[in-house]
Scaffold this motif. Structure first.
Motif, mmCIF file in Angstrom:
data_model
loop_
_atom_site.group_PDB
_atom_site.id
_atom_site.type_symbol
_atom_site.label_atom_id
_atom_site.label_comp_id
_atom_site.label_asym_id
_atom_site.label_seq_id
_atom_site.Cartn_x
_atom_site.Cartn_y
_atom_site.Cartn_z
ATOM 1 N N LEU A 93 35.268 35.265 39.947
ATOM 2 C CA LEU A 93 36.448 37.027 40.297
ATOM 3 C C LEU A 93 36.255 36.945 42.042
ATOM 4 C CD1 LEU A 93 33.308 38.529 37.908
ATOM 5 C CD2 LEU A 93 35.766 39.032 38.083
ATOM 6 N N GLU A 94 35.811 36.926 42.756
ATOM 7 C CA GLU A 94 36.059 35.963 44.092
ATOM 8 C C GLU A 94 37.658 35.475 44.037
ATOM 9 O OE1 GLU A 94 33.675 36.100 48.086
ATOM 10 O OE2 GLU A 94 33.384 34.332 46.862
ATOM 11 N N GLU A 95 38.116 34.639 43.537
ATOM 12 C CA GLU A 95 39.005 34.078 43.693
ATOM 13 C C GLU A 95 40.078 35.141 42.918
ATOM 14 O OE1 GLU A 95 39.663 30.328 42.443
ATOM 15 O OE2 GLU A 95 37.265 29.647 42.751
ATOM 16 N N ALA A 96 39.952 35.753 42.060
ATOM 17 C CA ALA A 96 40.870 36.782 41.397
ATOM 18 C C ALA A 96 40.763 38.112 42.202
ATOM 19 C CB ALA A 96 40.388 37.025 40.319
ATOM 20 N N GLY A 97 40.274 38.704 43.204
ATOM 21 C CA GLY A 97 40.146 39.657 44.274
ATOM 22 C C GLY A 97 39.845 40.639 43.667
ATOM 23 N N LEU A 98 39.070 40.775 43.163
ATOM 24 C CA LEU A 98 38.371 41.464 42.003
ATOM 25 C C LEU A 98 36.360 41.825 42.494
ATOM 26 C CD1 LEU A 98 38.500 40.583 38.241
ATOM 27 C CD2 LEU A 98 39.752 42.394 39.906
ATOM 28 N N ILE A 99 35.787 41.011 42.824
ATOM 29 C CA ILE A 99 34.689 40.940 44.052
ATOM 30 C C ILE A 99 35.186 40.370 45.362
ATOM 31 C CG2 ILE A 99 33.949 41.332 42.084
ATOM 32 C CD1 ILE A 99 32.713 38.107 43.179
ATOM 33 N N GLY A 100 34.901 41.491 46.803
ATOM 34 C CA GLY A 100 34.401 40.608 47.795
ATOM 35 C C GLY A 100 32.602 40.233 47.806
ATOM 36 N N ARG A 101 32.568 39.186 48.810
ATOM 37 C CA ARG A 101 30.899 38.607 48.874
ATOM 38 C C ARG A 101 30.822 38.254 50.499
ATOM 39 N NH1 ARG A 101 29.139 33.765 44.959
ATOM 40 N NH2 ARG A 101 31.477 32.947 44.755
ATOM 41 N N THR A 102 29.911 39.079 51.126
ATOM 42 C CA THR A 102 29.420 39.678 52.494
ATOM 43 C C THR A 102 28.741 38.352 52.678
ATOM 44 O OG1 THR A 102 29.370 41.319 52.894
ATOM 45 C CG2 THR A 102 31.664 41.435 53.260
ATOM 46 N N HIS A 103 27.969 38.624 53.446
ATOM 47 C CA HIS A 103 26.497 37.842 54.632
ATOM 48 C C HIS A 103 26.153 38.305 55.364
ATOM 49 C CE1 HIS A 103 27.281 33.831 52.468
ATOM 50 N NE2 HIS A 103 28.191 34.021 52.552
ATOM 51 N N GLU A 104 25.015 39.312 55.227
ATOM 52 C CA GLU A 104 24.469 40.078 56.602
ATOM 53 C C GLU A 104 24.710 39.042 57.293
ATOM 54 O OE1 GLU A 104 21.079 41.750 56.445
ATOM 55 O OE2 GLU A 104 21.493 42.562 53.707
ATOM 56 N N LYS A 105 24.665 39.872 58.934
ATOM 57 C CA LYS A 105 25.323 39.357 60.178
ATOM 58 C C LYS A 105 23.396 38.564 60.746
ATOM 59 C CE LYS A 105 28.991 41.572 62.287
ATOM 60 N NZ LYS A 105 28.917 42.819 62.293
ATOM 61 N N GLY A 106 22.093 38.840 60.372
ATOM 62 C CA GLY A 106 21.098 38.982 61.043
ATOM 63 C C GLY A 106 20.763 37.672 60.284
ATOM 64 N N ASP A 107 21.576 37.679 58.425
ATOM 65 C CA ASP A 107 20.403 36.063 57.728
ATOM 66 C C ASP A 107 21.680 36.377 57.615
ATOM 67 O OD1 ASP A 107 19.033 34.347 56.028
ATOM 68 O OD2 ASP A 107 17.699 35.795 55.294
ATOM 69 N N ARG A 114 30.777 43.105 47.023
ATOM 70 C CA ARG A 114 31.016 44.267 46.387
ATOM 71 C C ARG A 114 31.851 44.297 45.369
ATOM 72 N NH1 ARG A 114 36.073 43.623 49.505
ATOM 73 N NH2 ARG A 114 36.219 43.005 51.144
ATOM 74 N N LEU A 115 32.562 44.904 45.211
ATOM 75 C CA LEU A 115 33.936 45.432 43.982
ATOM 76 C C LEU A 115 35.139 45.693 44.785
ATOM 77 C CD1 LEU A 115 34.093 46.292 40.677
ATOM 78 C CD2 LEU A 115 34.282 48.072 41.415
ATOM 79 N N THR A 116 35.919 45.309 45.318
ATOM 80 C CA THR A 116 37.350 45.369 45.958
ATOM 81 C C THR A 116 38.090 46.503 45.645
ATOM 82 O OG1 THR A 116 38.694 44.126 44.211
ATOM 83 C CG2 THR A 116 37.183 43.279 46.827
ATOM 84 N N GLU A 117 39.130 47.052 46.086
ATOM 85 C CA GLU A 117 40.203 47.768 44.834
ATOM 86 C C GLU A 117 40.668 47.808 43.932
ATOM 87 O OE1 GLU A 117 42.942 49.993 47.480
ATOM 88 O OE2 GLU A 117 41.893 50.092 49.814
ATOM 89 N N ALA A 118 41.201 46.073 44.326
ATOM 90 C CA ALA A 118 41.982 45.686 42.513
ATOM 91 C C ALA A 118 40.551 45.338 41.455
ATOM 92 C CB ALA A 118 41.948 44.143 42.831
ATOM 93 N N GLY A 119 39.360 45.282 42.306
ATOM 94 C CA GLY A 119 38.199 45.261 40.838
ATOM 95 C C GLY A 119 38.032 46.347 40.488
ATOM 96 N N HIS A 120 37.454 47.605 41.543
ATOM 97 C CA HIS A 120 38.548 49.046 40.745
ATOM 98 C C HIS A 120 39.288 49.290 39.697
ATOM 99 C CE1 HIS A 120 36.414 53.192 41.537
ATOM 100 N NE2 HIS A 120 38.013 53.408 41.397
ATOM 101 N N ALA A 121 40.429 48.784 40.323
ATOM 102 C CA ALA A 121 41.521 49.509 39.540
ATOM 103 C C ALA A 121 41.422 48.820 38.212
ATOM 104 C CB ALA A 121 42.953 48.602 39.781
ATOM 105 N N ALA A 122 40.983 47.736 37.860
ATOM 106 C CA ALA A 122 40.624 46.364 36.541
ATOM 107 C C ALA A 122 40.418 47.416 35.899
ATOM 108 C CB ALA A 122 40.587 45.487 37.359
ATOM 109 N N PHE A 123 38.909 47.670 36.539
ATOM 110 C CA PHE A 123 37.761 48.359 35.488
ATOM 111 C C PHE A 123 38.245 50.455 34.925
ATOM 112 C CE2 PHE A 123 34.896 51.828 35.599
ATOM 113 C CZ PHE A 123 33.680 51.306 34.641
ATOM 114 N N GLU A 124 38.612 50.411 35.668
ATOM 115 C CA GLU A 124 39.236 51.229 35.302
ATOM 116 C C GLU A 124 40.595 51.454 35.243
ATOM 117 O OE1 GLU A 124 38.567 55.166 37.028
ATOM 118 O OE2 GLU A 124 36.877 54.261 37.692
ATOM 119 N N ARG A 125 41.331 51.097 34.845
ATOM 120 C CA ARG A 125 42.300 50.003 33.696
ATOM 121 C C ARG A 125 41.484 49.932 32.099
ATOM 122 N NH1 ARG A 125 44.978 48.302 37.872
ATOM 123 N NH2 ARG A 125 44.434 45.442 36.832
#
Length: 180
Positions: A93-107, A114-125
């Motif tokens: 899903l991340e490779e397809a640009g539908l989600i993104g993963r982020t690491h917290e700065k402290g840990d 998170r749902l990306t704009e592309a993931g949001h659009a795919a879900f909406e369609r």
């Protein structure tokens, strides 16, 4: 107006004299409607190029509300998956640009999905296509009939959700041949 279920019930009522034809008709028709809805979803997903499991992840993130983020452990719990199974699903899903993963700065061990704009659009369609199909299916009913159906199905769901004691079936039915 007759359908395939009427023929099914007629046949089995002759074979099984103890069969409740109304119960049989209800469950046979529920099964047909559920299969139709499931097939319609698969067809729409195929058109959109999404797999069912991908859609479920997007749906679960979307359900979180803005900003459409969740921890992997929360996602796994809500999807009924192990952490490893979820991790294997997040990569594509991340490779397809539908989600993104982020690491917290402290840990760096803590990750947010998170749902990306592309993931949001795919879900909406997907959800709009499903909505159109469901509206078309329910067009066979009047507004009052739809409301009645919704109310009756609610009663069944409330019974199921109340637990096994509330929805426990009666004992097994016996045919007349069992009594001799």
């Amino acid at each position: 107006m007759r359908d395939s279920v009427d023929r099914h019930v007629e046949l089995w009522s002759k074979e099984l004299d103890w069969l409740d034809p109304v119960k049989e008709a209800i469950f046979a028709r529920l099964n047909i409607v559920a299969r139709h809805a499931s097939q319609a979803r698969r067809t729409t997903l195929d058109t959109e190029g999404l797999r069912h499991w991908q859609y479920k992840v997007l749906l679960t993130l979307r359900r979180q509300g803005p900003p459409y983020t969740a921890s992997p452990s929360l996602l796994a719990d809500q999807l009924g998956l192990t952490r490893g199974a979820l991790s294997a699903r997040l990569g594509p899903l991340e490779e397809a640009g539908l989600i993104g993963r982020t690491h917290e700065k402290g840990d760096r061990r803590r990750v947010t999905v998170r749902l990306t704009e592309a993931g949001h659009a795919a879900f909406e369609r997907q959800i709009v296509s499903e909505e159109e199909g469901e509206i078309a299916l329910l067009a066979a009913l009047t507004a009052a009939e739809r409301l009645t159906l919704a109310d009756l199905l609610r009663k069944l769901v409330v019974s199921i959700e109340a637990g096994p004691a509330a929805a426990s079936p009666p004992g097994p039915r016996r045919s007349r041949s069992d009594e001799t």
